[in-house]
Design a protein around this motif. Structure first.
Motif, PDB file in Angstrom:
ATOM      1  N   ILE A  42       1.101  -1.321  -0.092  1.00 17.55           N
ATOM      2  CA  ILE A  42       0.013  -0.131   0.089  1.00 17.55           C
ATOM      3  C   ILE A  42       1.062   1.306   0.027  1.00 17.55           C
ATOM      4  O   ILE A  42       0.770   2.290  -0.910  1.00 17.55           O
ATOM      5  CB  ILE A  42      -1.003   0.139   1.163  1.00 17.55           C
ATOM      6  CG1 ILE A  42      -1.950  -1.026   1.000  1.00 17.55           C
ATOM      7  CG2 ILE A  42      -1.691   1.452   1.391  1.00 17.55           C
ATOM      8  CD1 ILE A  42      -2.893  -1.308   2.349  1.00 17.55           C
ATOM      9  N   GLU A  53      -8.693   2.159   5.181  1.00 14.09           N
ATOM     10  CA  GLU A  53      -8.150   3.188   5.945  1.00 14.09           C
ATOM     11  C   GLU A  53      -6.953   4.146   5.196  1.00 14.09           C
ATOM     12  O   GLU A  53      -7.111   5.081   5.412  1.00 14.09           O
ATOM     13  CB  GLU A  53      -7.371   2.530   7.406  1.00 14.09           C
ATOM     14  CG  GLU A  53      -8.255   2.158   8.313  1.00 14.09           C
ATOM     15  CD  GLU A  53      -7.819   1.479   9.546  1.00 14.09           C
ATOM     16  OE1 GLU A  53      -6.724   1.367   9.552  1.00 14.09           O
ATOM     17  OE2 GLU A  53      -8.585   1.189  10.626  1.00 14.09           O
ATOM     18  N   ALA A  54      -6.296   3.338   4.727  1.00 11.73           N
ATOM     19  CA  ALA A  54      -5.311   4.268   3.539  1.00 11.73           C
ATOM     20  C   ALA A  54      -6.231   5.160   2.693  1.00 11.73           C
ATOM     21  O   ALA A  54      -5.767   6.285   2.602  1.00 11.73           O
ATOM     22  CB  ALA A  54      -4.486   3.280   2.763  1.00 11.73           C
ATOM     23  N   TRP A  73      -7.535   7.928   4.622  1.00 13.36           N
ATOM     24  CA  TRP A  73      -6.607   8.971   4.811  1.00 13.36           C
ATOM     25  C   TRP A  73      -6.091   9.720   3.541  1.00 13.36           C
ATOM     26  O   TRP A  73      -6.232  11.093   3.673  1.00 13.36           O
ATOM     27  CB  TRP A  73      -5.409   8.207   5.324  1.00 13.36           C
ATOM     28  CG  TRP A  73      -4.275   9.093   5.705  1.00 13.36           C
ATOM     29  CD1 TRP A  73      -4.111  10.202   6.359  1.00 13.36           C
ATOM     30  CD2 TRP A  73      -2.849   9.078   5.132  1.00 13.36           C
ATOM     31  NE1 TRP A  73      -3.006  10.599   6.524  1.00 13.36           N
ATOM     32  CE2 TRP A  73      -2.178   9.969   5.589  1.00 13.36           C
ATOM     33  CE3 TRP A  73      -2.290   8.051   4.451  1.00 13.36           C
ATOM     34  CZ2 TRP A  73      -0.782  10.051   5.289  1.00 13.36           C
ATOM     35  CZ3 TRP A  73      -0.830   8.078   4.011  1.00 13.36           C
ATOM     36  CH2 TRP A  73      -0.217   9.172   4.671  1.00 13.36           C
ATOM     37  N   VAL A  74      -6.086   9.112   2.267  1.00 13.86           N
ATOM     38  CA  VAL A  74      -5.834   9.867   1.172  1.00 13.86           C
ATOM     39  C   VAL A  74      -6.898  10.874   0.885  1.00 13.86           C
ATOM     40  O   VAL A  74      -6.425  12.104   0.648  1.00 13.86           O
ATOM     41  CB  VAL A  74      -5.766   8.917   0.094  1.00 13.86           C
ATOM     42  CG1 VAL A  74      -5.570   9.529  -1.383  1.00 13.86           C
ATOM     43  CG2 VAL A  74      -4.325   8.057   0.116  1.00 13.86           C
ATOM     44  N   MET A  87      -6.805  -2.447   6.035  1.00 13.48           N
ATOM     45  CA  MET A  87      -5.693  -1.707   5.991  1.00 13.48           C
ATOM     46  C   MET A  87      -5.905  -0.684   4.675  1.00 13.48           C
ATOM     47  O   MET A  87      -5.638   0.401   4.749  1.00 13.48           O
ATOM     48  CB  MET A  87      -4.469  -2.519   5.457  1.00 13.48           C
ATOM     49  CG  MET A  87      -3.416  -2.386   6.589  1.00 13.48           C
ATOM     50  SD  MET A  87      -2.125  -3.285   6.331  1.00 13.48           S
ATOM     51  CE  MET A  87      -1.819  -4.309   7.390  1.00 13.48           C
TER      52      MET A  87
END
Lengths: 120, 120
Positions: free
Chosen positions: A7, A81-82, A85-86, A78
């Motif tokens: 990721i 959440e990434a 966040w982005v 994961m």
DNA sequence: GTCTCATTTCGACATTTGGCGAAACAACAA
DNA sequence: TTGTTGTTTCGCCAAATGTCGAAATGAGAC
């Protein structure tokens, strides 16, 4: 760790991050993304495969075109959440806004027409 | 975008991610981190400067040693969220656990002794 | 001031990565 | 079947990156 690094490596290129931001709320076919970024189709394809490999996008084939989209709730924690966040960090950024604007124009065009232009 | 890319690039190397995880809850001096990872001091220093540049660590100098730590609440939102994501995702990973275990041994050692061993 | 020594910077090198064009692939059309 | 065409894979190249050792830096110690 392997999943996490896939990721972060995927997110470490600005073009790939912009692709994710462009995919918010809609799916796009490869030729539309290619048009948006002005890169070679093979380059875009490679970027998308990196994102796909990291679980950050899903794809489906329909007729002649391959469409990519952000994964929904089915995505691994994961990746989800990434992506959150982005989007939270860069959703309102200059780059994302400019891309959205150009994307609006591209979405009006016919897919075949886009591809024809790229084949020159 | 620039700030964001600095963070994702910093997170795209596994050794740097492991360094962040090792810094949870304590500060470490460069020689301790060097000992933990078995890399050349110059390599560790470069990694730490990349992390520092992304706002993911803070440093202070005390006597002969330079200590690095995670930034507290004073950190920019983006960096804080990145660190939360890293710790949440990998806090319990195999690699982090193994590093913590070896770190326990290293913390028992005298700093001067660690540095002496590395200068050979 | 001079020495010591932990850290950083510099220079070099091997590996990885982003980019392209050409060729291969896959699916639809005729 | 034979084209057509959108996408992917493959080679290749230039640029970026991780690593090291050597040299420079800089802060205490003497």
């Amino acid at each position: 760790m392997r999943e996490f690094m896939a990721i972060t490596k995927a997110l470490s290129d600005p073009n790939r991050v912009r692709m994710l931001l462009a995919l918010r709320g809609r799916e796009l076919c490869v030729c539309q993304i290619t048009e948006l970024f002005g890169l070679a189709p093979s380059t875009v394809s490679k970027h998308l495969s990196v994102l796909h490999n990291a679980g950050l996008v899903r794809s489906r084939k329909n007729e002649r075109w391959v469409y990519y989209r952000l994964p929904g709730q089915g995505a691994p924690v994961m990746a989800r959440e990434a992506l959150n966040w982005v989007c939270k960090s860069l959703g309102g950024s200059e780059e994302a806004t400019a891309d959205q604007k150009r994307l609006k124009q591209i979405l009006k065009m016919d897919l075949s027409e886009i591809c024809r232009r790229q084949c020159q």
